[in-house]
Design a protein around this motif. Structure first.
Motif, mmCIF file in Angstrom:
data_model
loop_
_atom_site.group_PDB
_atom_site.id
_atom_site.type_symbol
_atom_site.label_atom_id
_atom_site.label_comp_id
_atom_site.label_asym_id
_atom_site.label_seq_id
_atom_site.Cartn_x
_atom_site.Cartn_y
_atom_site.Cartn_z
ATOM 1 N N LEU A 23 -37.064 15.207 -42.665
ATOM 2 C CA LEU A 23 -37.648 14.155 -43.498
ATOM 3 C C LEU A 23 -37.103 14.227 -44.923
ATOM 4 O O LEU A 23 -36.803 13.190 -45.535
ATOM 5 N N ASN A 27 -34.899 11.226 -46.662
ATOM 6 C CA ASN A 27 -35.311 10.561 -47.891
ATOM 7 C C ASN A 27 -34.264 10.721 -48.997
ATOM 8 O O ASN A 27 -34.007 9.791 -49.756
ATOM 9 N N ALA A 68 -39.866 9.318 -43.255
ATOM 10 C CA ALA A 68 -39.421 10.067 -44.435
ATOM 11 C C ALA A 68 -39.831 9.354 -45.714
ATOM 12 O O ALA A 68 -40.341 9.978 -46.657
#
Length: 206
Positions: A23, A27, A68
């Protein structure tokens, strides 16, 4: 009969450390290159995992990107809880507008745009980001009804659209400043129309 499930199936418990690494990587790449250039290969490389690990938990890049993004922005757009639900929603609108003026807004705008031609991306955005945020807004506004601030006959979904639609509009089109003054005006216009007669303009019960 015994359990015949494959131990390597999607039902296998996730390793939280690996999950968080994926995640975080997703991101970071969203912020750096945007959704269009995001790839499962890039996420896997950044997180130091195999592509098969990602596909075991998410069906496509849109799904992992949404989770995310939601995980990274969750605290930024949370609703406060005070004695006034109207004040809480207005405060959250100010925080959201601030976030939408920066990288978060750029990513959201890109995801909305991509969703117009990609059903999977649109579905992931609506289910992973939009609906959870709308649900939180409805809950806050429902508290306003219960507290006697907002009329009980108001349709909460329409109220959410009236409050947040102008913010999304300015974020997408950039035709005017998305600043605190704008948010305050929108909140005032909308809440003045749905405020319960049981309360005076200061929010106190009459």
């Amino acid at each position: 009969m015994g359990d015949t499930r494959n131990p390597s199936s999607a039902g296998r418990p996730r390793c939280e450390e690996t999950h968080e690494a994926i995640l975080k990587a997703a991101n970071q790449l969203l912020e750096e290159v945007g959704f269009a250039r995001l790839s499962i290969e890039g996420i896997a490389s950044r997180a130091g995992v195999a592509k098969t690990t990602i596909y075991r938990w998410w069906s496509c890049k849109a799904a992992v990107a949404m989770e995310a993004f939601l995980s990274a922005t969750e605290r930024k757009v949370a609703f406060p809880q005070t004695a006034s639900a109207i004040a809480d929603v207005t405060a959250q609108m100010r925080v959201l507008a601030e976030a939408y003026r920066g990288t978060t807004g750029r990513i959201v705008a890109e995801l909305i745009a991509l969703g117009q031609s990609d059903p999977d991306s649109r579905k992931a955005f609506v289910e992973g980001y939009l609906e959870p945020r709308r649900s939180m807004a409805r809950a806050a506004l429902r508290r306003g009804v219960e507290q006697g601030e907002i009329r009980a006959d108001v349709d909460l979904d329409t109220l959410v659209d009236a409050l947040y639609g102008p913010i999304i509009n300015r974020m997408m089109l950039g035709h005017g400043p998305l600043n605190e003054d704008f948010v305050e005006k929108i909140a005032s216009f909308v809440f003045d129309g749905v405020r319960s007669a049981e309360r005076d303009p200061a929010g106190k019960k009459t």
